[in-house]
Write a protein that holds these residues in place. Structure first.
Motif, PDB file in Angstrom:
ATOM      1  N   LEU A   7      -5.574  -5.500   7.197  1.00 55.29           N
ATOM      2  CA  LEU A   7      -4.318  -5.268   6.493  1.00 55.29           C
ATOM      3  C   LEU A   7      -3.504  -6.566   6.456  1.00 55.29           C
ATOM      4  O   LEU A   7      -3.417  -7.277   7.452  1.00 55.29           O
ATOM      5  CB  LEU A   7      -3.503  -4.188   7.211  1.00 55.29           C
ATOM      6  N   PHE A   8      -2.918  -6.843   5.293  1.00 57.82           N
ATOM      7  CA  PHE A   8      -2.063  -8.009   5.131  1.00 57.82           C
ATOM      8  C   PHE A   8      -0.754  -7.606   4.465  1.00 57.82           C
ATOM      9  O   PHE A   8      -0.687  -6.614   3.754  1.00 57.82           O
ATOM     10  CB  PHE A   8      -2.756  -9.080   4.270  1.00 57.82           C
ATOM     11  N   GLY A   9       0.278  -8.396   4.668  1.00 61.45           N
ATOM     12  CA  GLY A   9       1.555  -8.164   4.000  1.00 61.45           C
ATOM     13  C   GLY A   9       2.210  -6.870   4.447  1.00 61.45           C
ATOM     14  O   GLY A   9       2.221  -6.528   5.630  1.00 61.45           O
ATOM     15  N   ILE A  10       2.743  -6.141   3.477  1.00 59.74           N
ATOM     16  CA  ILE A  10       3.459  -4.895   3.757  1.00 59.74           C
ATOM     17  C   ILE A  10       2.593  -3.880   4.495  1.00 59.74           C
ATOM     18  O   ILE A  10       3.057  -3.258   5.454  1.00 59.74           O
ATOM     19  CB  ILE A  10       4.049  -4.304   2.462  1.00 59.74           C
ATOM     20  N   ALA A  15       1.892  -0.735   9.325  1.00 57.40           N
ATOM     21  CA  ALA A  15       0.923  -0.214  10.289  1.00 57.40           C
ATOM     22  C   ALA A  15       1.183  -0.720  11.695  1.00 57.40           C
ATOM     23  O   ALA A  15       0.852  -0.049  12.677  1.00 57.40           O
ATOM     24  CB  ALA A  15      -0.493  -0.588   9.854  1.00 57.40           C
ATOM     25  N   GLY A  16       1.721  -1.922  11.805  1.00 58.63           N
ATOM     26  CA  GLY A  16       1.925  -2.507  13.123  1.00 58.63           C
ATOM     27  C   GLY A  16       0.641  -3.031  13.745  1.00 58.63           C
ATOM     28  O   GLY A  16       0.574  -3.285  14.934  1.00 58.63           O
ATOM     29  N   LEU A  17      -0.388  -3.187  12.922  1.00 58.91           N
ATOM     30  CA  LEU A  17      -1.651  -3.760  13.384  1.00 58.91           C
ATOM     31  C   LEU A  17      -2.336  -4.453  12.225  1.00 58.91           C
ATOM     32  O   LEU A  17      -2.027  -4.186  11.070  1.00 58.91           O
ATOM     33  CB  LEU A  17      -2.560  -2.713  14.023  1.00 58.91           C
ATOM     34  N   TYR A  56      -0.732  -2.601  -4.903  1.00 59.39           N
ATOM     35  CA  TYR A  56      -1.571  -2.883  -3.735  1.00 59.39           C
ATOM     36  C   TYR A  56      -2.997  -3.089  -4.198  1.00 59.39           C
ATOM     37  O   TYR A  56      -3.436  -2.489  -5.191  1.00 59.39           O
ATOM     38  CB  TYR A  56      -1.473  -1.749  -2.709  1.00 59.39           C
ATOM     39  N   LEU A  57      -3.725  -3.913  -3.481  1.00 57.47           N
ATOM     40  CA  LEU A  57      -5.090  -4.268  -3.855  1.00 57.47           C
ATOM     41  C   LEU A  57      -6.044  -4.019  -2.696  1.00 57.47           C
ATOM     42  O   LEU A  57      -5.654  -4.113  -1.530  1.00 57.47           O
ATOM     43  CB  LEU A  57      -5.164  -5.753  -4.226  1.00 57.47           C
ATOM     44  N   ILE A  81      -6.850  -4.857   2.545  1.00 59.71           N
ATOM     45  CA  ILE A  81      -5.792  -4.193   1.784  1.00 59.71           C
ATOM     46  C   ILE A  81      -4.535  -5.037   1.890  1.00 59.71           C
ATOM     47  O   ILE A  81      -4.100  -5.394   2.985  1.00 59.71           O
ATOM     48  CB  ILE A  81      -5.532  -2.766   2.290  1.00 59.71           C
ATOM     49  N   LEU A  82      -3.965  -5.361   0.722  1.00 57.74           N
ATOM     50  CA  LEU A  82      -2.789  -6.209   0.690  1.00 57.74           C
ATOM     51  C   LEU A  82      -1.903  -5.843  -0.477  1.00 57.74           C
ATOM     52  O   LEU A  82      -2.349  -5.205  -1.429  1.00 57.74           O
ATOM     53  CB  LEU A  82      -3.190  -7.675   0.609  1.00 57.74           C
ATOM     54  N   SER A  83      -0.641  -6.239  -0.386  1.00 58.90           N
ATOM     55  CA  SER A  83       0.242  -6.052  -1.522  1.00 58.90           C
ATOM     56  C   SER A  83      -0.090  -7.107  -2.557  1.00 58.90           C
ATOM     57  O   SER A  83      -0.482  -8.234  -2.219  1.00 58.90           O
ATOM     58  CB  SER A  83       1.706  -6.116  -1.083  1.00 58.90           C
TER      59      SER A  83
END
Length: 88
Positions: A7-10, A15-17, A56-57, A81-83
């Motif tokens: 996970l990246f960005g928002i 998520a906090g991870l 989101y992508l 997964i990133l914004s």
């Protein structure tokens, strides 16, 4: 089959991870399981029905951005997964 999710960005902030492994055989089941594992992502970047929200992508194995929720996932695949605005 385990799929590695980064996970990246928002999504990472919510998520906090930054990463986790999820059991999924296609993109839709990955999004559903991710929403169960991290409920704070639902309504932000994920929908209850296994869709990724606009803005989101999802990138499969660093090779291609994927949008078809029926995209097959194999054991050991990696999804990022990133914004959409997180890139340079």
């Amino acid at each position: 089959m385990p799929v590695h999710v980064e996970l990246f960005g928002i999504p990472r902030q919510r998520a906090g991870l930054k990463e986790l492994d999820v059991e999924a055989n296609n993109l839709r089941s990955l999004f559903v399981e991710l929403g169960r594992a991290i409920p704070q992502l639902v309504g932000v970047c994920l929908e209850d029905d296994g869709q990724l929200n606009p803005g989101y992508l999802a990138n499969l194995n660093g090779r291609a951005f994927v949008t078809d929720t029926e995209t097959r996932l194999d054991d050991g695949d990696s999804i990022l997964i990133l914004s959409a605005d997180a890139g340079g």
